[in-house]
Design an enzyme around this catalytic site. Sequence first.
Site, mmCIF file in Angstrom:
data_model
loop_
_atom_site.group_PDB
_atom_site.id
_atom_site.type_symbol
_atom_site.label_atom_id
_atom_site.label_comp_id
_atom_site.label_asym_id
_atom_site.label_seq_id
_atom_site.Cartn_x
_atom_site.Cartn_y
_atom_site.Cartn_z
ATOM 1 C CG HIS A 138 0.966 -0.285 -1.506
ATOM 2 N ND1 HIS A 138 -0.106 1.418 -1.689
ATOM 3 C CD2 HIS A 138 1.831 -0.053 -0.511
ATOM 4 C CE1 HIS A 138 0.369 1.981 -0.028
ATOM 5 N NE2 HIS A 138 1.706 0.170 0.103
ATOM 6 N NE ARG A 140 1.449 5.307 3.383
ATOM 7 C CZ ARG A 140 1.598 3.658 3.461
ATOM 8 N NH1 ARG A 140 2.823 2.986 2.187
ATOM 9 N NH2 ARG A 140 1.519 3.749 4.761
ATOM 10 C CD GLU A 165 -0.730 3.784 -4.095
ATOM 11 O OE1 GLU A 165 -1.675 3.196 -2.759
ATOM 12 O OE2 GLU A 165 0.418 3.518 -3.823
#
Length: 324
Positions: A285, A237, A266
């Site tokens: 991601h 994370r 993000e």
Amino acid sequence: MKPSVILYKALPDDLLQRLQEHFTVHQVANLSPQTVEQNAAIFAEAEGLLGSNENVDAALLEKMPKLRATSTISVGYDNFDVDALTARKILLMHTPTVLTETVADTLMALVLSTARRVVEVAERVKAGEWTASIGPDWYGTDVHHKTLGIVGMGRIGMALAQRAQFGFNMPILYNARRHHKEAEERFNARYCDLDTLLQESDFVCLILPLTDETHHLFGAEQFAKMKSSAIFINAGRGPVVDENALIAALQKGEIHAAGLDVFEQEPLSVDSPLLSMANVVAVPHIGSATHETRYGMAACAVDNLIDALQGKVEKNCVNPHVAD
């Protein structure tokens, strides 16, 4: 009459059909306040919630008095207010096992691409810079037989250790909340405190969930303890890392390079200094982003919601005690 559920993430047709066999399914684009207000009656009657990448907080739960279970198409659940869910006896389901091998593949890809400068030199070739035999300014660094430090020895950490040990003959160091006997027996992994791991590892791979305890666990102090030749990898994370401290460590040469799948914000801002650094591999991601794995995660989430609303919480439930 079938229970009513809200779906806020598109599903493949066959999985949508499976969901519809058990529930009356209402599809919405997102969980924004505007969407909730426009569909207030549907939210008020829903007993289930399924999707990903949206915040589920106390304010939303106030609008869903009949909600009994929510199922996320992810392993992480830091965007859910678990305390608020638990206080209302709402089950939270997730998909922890489906993506293990795929995320470990992504981690290994980041290790290799940063060490061997794959992205950087590929772009140089495309730019027409390969005009003669290559010299040292094209060289990378070896991966095999280098020490890998894993912070967070869960399922994904174990899968990464397997790849590193058996595929690349890498000695394994790890730091976790407790000793992991299987990792030590299968991979000859050595447990150590975080400072020792940082000081001795050639690659530091961070695979931690985001909690109050892990937020900004990695900052200036941690990067300063790493080898100047070390490569930092994060596919857990983003907010576990103080991104400004990481940028500073890279700019000052305190660490050699970074491979990043996750970020504090993000999508990553186009103005981020990380994007101007040749020694940074930044990907959006993609940890679990393969067709096969994303389908498997969606299928697992559908089954999880079906199970939860039938009172079956033997697996994949974050707060199973609320069913007692």
